[in-house]
Design an enzyme around this catalytic site. Structure first.
Site, PDB file in Angstrom:
ATOM      1  N   VAL A 128      -2.877  14.805  -2.310  1.00 43.94           N
ATOM      2  CA  VAL A 128      -2.309  14.581  -0.975  1.00 43.94           C
ATOM      3  C   VAL A 128      -0.795  14.438  -1.102  1.00 43.94           C
ATOM      4  O   VAL A 128      -0.300  13.643  -1.902  1.00 43.94           O
ATOM      5  CB  VAL A 128      -2.918  13.314  -0.335  1.00 43.94           C
ATOM      6  CG1 VAL A 128      -2.252  13.012   0.997  1.00 43.94           C
ATOM      7  CG2 VAL A 128      -4.423  13.491  -0.160  1.00 43.94           C
ATOM      8  N   LYS A 129      -0.098  15.244  -0.296  1.00 45.72           N
ATOM      9  CA  LYS A 129       1.367  15.245  -0.386  1.00 45.72           C
ATOM     10  C   LYS A 129       1.936  14.385   0.739  1.00 45.72           C
ATOM     11  O   LYS A 129       1.621  14.587   1.919  1.00 45.72           O
ATOM     12  CB  LYS A 129       1.842  16.694  -0.231  1.00 45.72           C
ATOM     13  CG  LYS A 129       3.093  17.044  -0.974  1.00 45.72           C
ATOM     14  CD  LYS A 129       3.246  18.554  -0.928  1.00 45.72           C
ATOM     15  CE  LYS A 129       4.565  18.995  -1.474  1.00 45.72           C
ATOM     16  NZ  LYS A 129       4.846  20.381  -1.123  1.00 45.72           N
ATOM     17  N   LEU A 130       2.769  13.425   0.346  1.00 46.61           N
ATOM     18  CA  LEU A 130       3.342  12.485   1.317  1.00 46.61           C
ATOM     19  C   LEU A 130       4.854  12.474   1.170  1.00 46.61           C
ATOM     20  O   LEU A 130       5.365  12.548   0.053  1.00 46.61           O
ATOM     21  CB  LEU A 130       2.852  11.061   1.015  1.00 46.61           C
ATOM     22  CG  LEU A 130       1.353  10.780   0.972  1.00 46.61           C
ATOM     23  CD1 LEU A 130       1.119   9.392   0.386  1.00 46.61           C
ATOM     24  CD2 LEU A 130       0.783  10.858   2.379  1.00 46.61           C
TER      25      LEU A 130
ATOM     26  N   THR B  42       1.608  23.412  -1.446  1.00 46.40           N
ATOM     27  CA  THR B  42       1.881  23.975  -0.123  1.00 46.40           C
ATOM     28  C   THR B  42       2.706  22.951   0.644  1.00 46.40           C
ATOM     29  O   THR B  42       2.873  21.818   0.190  1.00 46.40           O
ATOM     30  CB  THR B  42       0.572  24.235   0.658  1.00 46.40           C
ATOM     31  OG1 THR B  42      -0.088  22.984   0.877  1.00 46.40           O
ATOM     32  CG2 THR B  42      -0.366  25.188  -0.079  1.00 46.40           C
TER      33      THR B  42
END
Ligand code: E4P
Length: 217
Positions: A82-84, A27
């Site tokens: 976790v998207k960074l 997402t």
């Protein structure tokens, strides 16, 4: 190649997941906006539906807050990634979160040098955006092969998660080039099975089978 869905349509993601075809979901803030729903609720529902990685993107831009948000997101479920963003702050947060054993997906990757840094920072995944490079009249998939070469030269374990996929051909090219994962928008995924010769062939076989007057069960 693993297949992820890039989106948040719960019913469709459940449908394809039930078919055993989906290895994960990605997402981003634009997808959450489009859904009109609460991010934490959506992510937790998605993490229930699929057993594989579900990427949830932080909103903070500074490293310390990214870590804080990342830790909070990681607690939603065991399969959260976790998207960074690939910035200096993002890389710092990646380093910290990875050392805590939290899975990280470094996103908005547009160059091989960024991918090299993501791997050095301990990311589980790097997301090269091929469609957005194509939008600039560049050959987006070339980035997949560049990263593949670099990662194999140094045996990095970071997985190449091809993102910003816009066409069925992109999916094929990613598979040819050995991307570890392709995250595919749901409308493109739905078209992967389609072929006019499959449709016409099936119509003919069904009609001929009926003419035999036989039944299997
Ligand atoms: C995936 O992780 C990305 O968020 C997504 O693929 C971006 O796609 P877009 O360039 O079509 O917005």
């Amino acid at each position: 190649m693993q297949l992820f869905l890039d989106g948040s349509d719960i019913d469709k993601i459940r449908k394809f997941s039930d078919l055993g075809l989906i290895d994960g979901v990605t997402t981003n803030p634009s997808i959450i906006l489009k859904s009109g729903k609460n991010m934490i609720e959506i992510i937790s529902e998605l993490a229930d539906i699929v057993s594989g990685s579900v990427s949830a993107e932080v909103s903070a831009l500074d490293s310390e807050k990214m870590v804080e948000e990342g830790v909070k997101l990681s607690k939603i479920a065991e399969n959260i990634t976790v998207k960074l963003p690939i910035t200096w702050d993002g890389l710092g947060a990646c380093n910290t979160l990875s050392k805590k054993g939290i899975s990280v997906n470094m996103t908005l990757c547009f160059s091989a040098s960024q991918a090299l840094l993501a791997a050095k920072a301990g990311a589980d995944y790097v997301s090269p955006f091929i469609g957005r490079l194509d939008d600039l009249n560049l050959e987006g998939v070339d980035l997949i092969s560049d990263i593949k070469l670099i990662y194999s030269n140094y045996k990095f374990s970071t997985k190449i998660l091809a993102a910003s996929i816009r066409t069925i051909n992109h999916v094929k090219q990613c598979a040819h080039l050995g991307a570890d994962v392709a995250t595919i928008p749901i409308d493109i995924f739905e078209r992967l099975v389609k072929h006019p010769l499959t449709d016409s062939g099936l119509t003919q076989f069904t009609a001929d089978w009926e003419k035999t007057g036989q039944s299997i069960i």
